[in-house]
Design a protein around this motif. Structure first.
Motif, mmCIF file in Angstrom:
data_model
loop_
_atom_site.group_PDB
_atom_site.id
_atom_site.type_symbol
_atom_site.label_atom_id
_atom_site.label_comp_id
_atom_site.label_asym_id
_atom_site.label_seq_id
_atom_site.Cartn_x
_atom_site.Cartn_y
_atom_site.Cartn_z
ATOM 1 N N GLU A 20 90.661 97.920 -33.203
ATOM 2 C CA GLU A 20 91.264 99.178 -33.656
ATOM 3 C C GLU A 20 92.315 99.677 -32.673
ATOM 4 O O GLU A 20 93.351 100.216 -33.070
ATOM 5 C CB GLU A 20 90.171 100.240 -33.850
ATOM 6 N N TYR A 21 92.044 99.495 -31.389
ATOM 7 C CA TYR A 21 92.987 99.937 -30.355
ATOM 8 C C TYR A 21 94.297 99.154 -30.444
ATOM 9 O O TYR A 21 95.386 99.730 -30.347
ATOM 10 C CB TYR A 21 92.347 99.761 -28.978
ATOM 11 N N ILE A 22 94.187 97.846 -30.644
ATOM 12 C CA ILE A 22 95.386 97.001 -30.765
ATOM 13 C C ILE A 22 96.202 97.398 -31.992
ATOM 14 O O ILE A 22 97.440 97.458 -31.953
ATOM 15 C CB ILE A 22 94.980 95.512 -30.823
ATOM 16 N N LYS A 23 95.516 97.695 -33.089
ATOM 17 C CA LYS A 23 96.211 98.124 -34.309
ATOM 18 C C LYS A 23 96.954 99.433 -34.077
ATOM 19 O O LYS A 23 98.100 99.613 -34.507
ATOM 20 C CB LYS A 23 95.205 98.285 -35.449
ATOM 21 N N ILE A 25 93.890 87.960 -15.704
ATOM 22 C CA ILE A 25 94.699 86.790 -16.040
ATOM 23 C C ILE A 25 94.273 86.239 -17.393
ATOM 24 O O ILE A 25 95.093 86.069 -18.299
ATOM 25 C CB ILE A 25 94.556 85.687 -14.961
ATOM 26 N N ALA A 26 92.983 85.982 -17.529
ATOM 27 C CA ALA A 26 92.474 85.264 -18.710
ATOM 28 C C ALA A 26 92.675 86.049 -20.000
ATOM 29 O O ALA A 26 93.174 85.507 -20.995
ATOM 30 C CB ALA A 26 90.995 84.939 -18.508
ATOM 31 N N LEU A 27 92.274 87.318 -20.015
ATOM 32 C CA LEU A 27 92.363 88.102 -21.249
ATOM 33 C C LEU A 27 93.808 88.443 -21.590
ATOM 34 O O LEU A 27 94.218 88.365 -22.754
ATOM 35 C CB LEU A 27 91.534 89.377 -21.138
ATOM 36 N N THR A 28 94.595 88.816 -20.587
ATOM 37 C CA THR A 28 96.000 89.142 -20.847
ATOM 38 C C THR A 28 96.743 87.929 -21.392
ATOM 39 O O THR A 28 97.500 88.035 -22.363
ATOM 40 C CB THR A 28 96.691 89.637 -19.554
ATOM 41 N N ASP A 29 96.505 86.782 -20.786
ATOM 42 C CA ASP A 29 97.152 85.545 -21.228
ATOM 43 C C ASP A 29 96.724 85.212 -22.660
ATOM 44 O O ASP A 29 97.556 84.886 -23.514
ATOM 45 C CB ASP A 29 96.762 84.410 -20.278
ATOM 46 N N HIS A 30 95.424 85.316 -22.925
ATOM 47 C CA HIS A 30 94.916 85.002 -24.268
ATOM 48 C C HIS A 30 95.514 85.938 -25.319
ATOM 49 O O HIS A 30 95.998 85.482 -26.359
ATOM 50 C CB HIS A 30 93.391 85.111 -24.293
ATOM 51 N N LEU A 31 95.466 87.235 -25.063
ATOM 52 C CA LEU A 31 95.942 88.201 -26.051
ATOM 53 C C LEU A 31 97.443 88.075 -26.296
ATOM 54 O O LEU A 31 97.903 88.142 -27.444
ATOM 55 C CB LEU A 31 95.610 89.624 -25.600
ATOM 56 N N ALA A 67 95.941 94.947 -22.697
ATOM 57 C CA ALA A 67 94.876 94.145 -22.078
ATOM 58 C C ALA A 67 94.192 94.919 -20.956
ATOM 59 O O ALA A 67 92.952 94.936 -20.859
ATOM 60 C CB ALA A 67 95.454 92.837 -21.544
ATOM 61 N N GLU A 68 94.976 95.590 -20.116
ATOM 62 C CA GLU A 68 94.410 96.354 -19.006
ATOM 63 C C GLU A 68 93.525 97.491 -19.509
ATOM 64 O O GLU A 68 92.464 97.771 -18.941
ATOM 65 C CB GLU A 68 95.529 96.902 -18.119
ATOM 66 N N ASN A 69 93.943 98.151 -20.579
ATOM 67 C CA ASN A 69 93.148 99.261 -21.108
ATOM 68 C C ASN A 69 91.862 98.775 -21.782
ATOM 69 O O ASN A 69 90.836 99.462 -21.731
ATOM 70 C CB ASN A 69 93.987 100.086 -22.085
ATOM 71 N N ILE A 70 91.902 97.595 -22.392
ATOM 72 C CA ILE A 70 90.678 97.013 -22.955
ATOM 73 C C ILE A 70 89.693 96.685 -21.830
ATOM 74 O O ILE A 70 88.494 96.945 -21.939
ATOM 75 C CB ILE A 70 91.000 95.753 -23.777
ATOM 76 N N GLY A 79 85.608 87.941 -31.455
ATOM 77 C CA GLY A 79 84.712 87.013 -30.765
ATOM 78 C C GLY A 79 85.307 86.489 -29.468
ATOM 79 O O GLY A 79 84.623 86.414 -28.441
ATOM 80 N N PHE A 80 86.596 86.141 -29.492
ATOM 81 C CA PHE A 80 87.241 85.630 -28.280
ATOM 82 C C PHE A 80 87.303 86.706 -27.191
ATOM 83 O O PHE A 80 87.086 86.421 -26.007
ATOM 84 C CB PHE A 80 88.651 85.122 -28.591
ATOM 85 N N ILE A 81 87.604 87.936 -27.590
ATOM 86 C CA ILE A 81 87.634 89.035 -26.623
ATOM 87 C C ILE A 81 86.243 89.219 -26.001
ATOM 88 O O ILE A 81 86.106 89.380 -24.786
ATOM 89 C CB ILE A 81 88.102 90.345 -27.298
ATOM 90 N N ALA A 82 85.208 89.170 -26.848
ATOM 91 C CA ALA A 82 83.833 89.297 -26.351
ATOM 92 C C ALA A 82 83.496 88.192 -25.353
ATOM 93 O O ALA A 82 82.832 88.434 -24.333
ATOM 94 C CB ALA A 82 82.851 89.279 -27.524
ATOM 95 N N LEU A 83 83.947 86.971 -25.632
ATOM 96 C CA LEU A 83 83.706 85.852 -24.716
ATOM 97 C C LEU A 83 84.327 86.109 -23.347
ATOM 98 O O LEU A 83 83.703 85.873 -22.308
ATOM 99 C CB LEU A 83 84.288 84.562 -25.305
ATOM 100 N N HIS A 84 85.569 86.575 -23.342
ATOM 101 C CA HIS A 84 86.247 86.847 -22.064
ATOM 102 C C HIS A 84 85.521 87.944 -21.283
ATOM 103 O O HIS A 84 85.361 87.839 -20.055
ATOM 104 C CB HIS A 84 87.701 87.252 -22.313
ATOM 105 N N ILE A 85 85.086 88.968 -21.975
ATOM 106 C CA ILE A 85 84.395 90.071 -21.302
ATOM 107 C C ILE A 85 83.050 89.602 -20.745
ATOM 108 O O ILE A 85 82.694 89.911 -19.601
ATOM 109 C CB ILE A 85 84.205 91.259 -22.266
ATOM 110 N N HIS A 86 82.299 88.841 -21.542
ATOM 111 C CA HIS A 86 81.000 88.342 -21.072
ATOM 112 C C HIS A 86 81.178 87.411 -19.873
ATOM 113 O O HIS A 86 80.387 87.449 -18.920
ATOM 114 C CB HIS A 86 80.276 87.618 -22.202
#
Length: 277
Positions: A137-140, A94-100, A73-76, A153-160
């Motif tokens: 691809e990074y997660i894979k 918090i939000a992205l790490t928790d979601h992922l 999550a931190e690297n993303i 899409g969810f990752i994009a939402l958190h970033i936006h």
């Protein structure tokens, strides 16, 4: 800068001149103790949370999930900041790490959550969506987990959300959802299927997207000459009536108030769609 808590080998809670901060860096907490001085050469990211509860939430997440989830999550986030050339709101840690982390656990059980706003997100948040594709691809590569396109899409939402400094992801989702509702209202009234790649629709969507952001942030919207407004209402009455329906729907469903002046611009965009229907 002294260590207050060691959250893991890469994450510390520190005190810097009496201010609590989160410090991230590869191996920055390895073989360290509370009150040790932080090795500044290892610092990759420093951020301050809004209140103490956010520090506690971040600590809970870091300690509850595997280290590799937190690192991914931190690297993303770091990649997103570099690609967008912005500093994202720290709450994304918090939000992205928790979601992922929860998403990874769901995938292991074969549970997939559908993203009903995927196409709107792909179109509205194009740059963030590209980062989500990279993240897939990074997660894979790092975790050997194949995430579905819905998760991009969810990752994009958190970033936006973090890019625009919104308090939570709900606002970002509301904008995408309202755009989808607007499209449905126009299609229903005109009994057509809109070509979402058309210039007329793209202009409407772009205008409406930025209008919604201004409305949500309570910023000043565009003024329009009253006489011109009356001409638009009369000449393009069909488009204006559709715009009024959209205005009412947004208030009823989302409790956002679209000012009347904004309806003139929306009407003009809808009229272009009518002209080419």
């Amino acid at each position: 800068m002294k260590i207050k808590k060691i959250l893991n080998n890469n994450t510390l809670l520190v005190s810097d001149k009496g201010v609590e901060k989160i410090v991230i860096g590869s191996g920055i907490g390895f073989q360290k103790k509370i009150n040790d001085i932080v090795d500044k050469s290892k610092i990759e990211k420093v951020f301050v949370m809004e209140d103490k509860s956010e520090y506690e939430k971040f600590e809970e997440i870091v300690k509850s999930f595997p280290q590799e989830y937190v690192d991914v999550a931190e690297n993303i986030i770091r990649y997103a900041e570099n690609k967008l050339n912005v500093e994202l709101n720290p709450h994304i840690y918090i939000a992205l790490t928790d979601h992922l982390a929860f998403a990874f656990e769901r995938f292991k059980k074969g549970i997939i959550v559908k993203n009903k706003l995927l196409e709107e997100i792909r179109s509205l948040y194009f740059d963030e969506f590209k980062i989500g594709i990279w993240a897939k691809e990074y997660i894979k590569q790092k975790l050997n987990i194949e995430i579905p396109e819905d998760e991009i899409g969810f990752i994009a939402l958190h970033i936006h959300t973090a890019k625009n400094n919104y308090k939570d992801i709900t606002i970002t989702m509301d904008i995408a959802s309202i755009i989808k509702d607007m499209t449905n209202i126009i299609e229903t009234n005109l009994n057509i299927k809109i070509d979402e790649q058309s210039i007329s629709y793209q202009r409407l969507k772009t205008h409406f997207h930025f209008a919604l952001k201004r409305i949500i942030k309570k910023e000043k919207t565009f003024d329009i000459d009253e006489e011109l407004f009356e001409v638009i209402k009369t000449k393009y009455w069909r488009a204006y009536n559709i715009a009024k329906q959209i205005q009412q729907h947004i208030y009823d469903e989302y409790e956002y108030s679209v000012p009347d002046q904004e309806l003139a611009y929306i009407s003009l965009h809808i009229q272009r769609i009518i002209n080419f229907a």
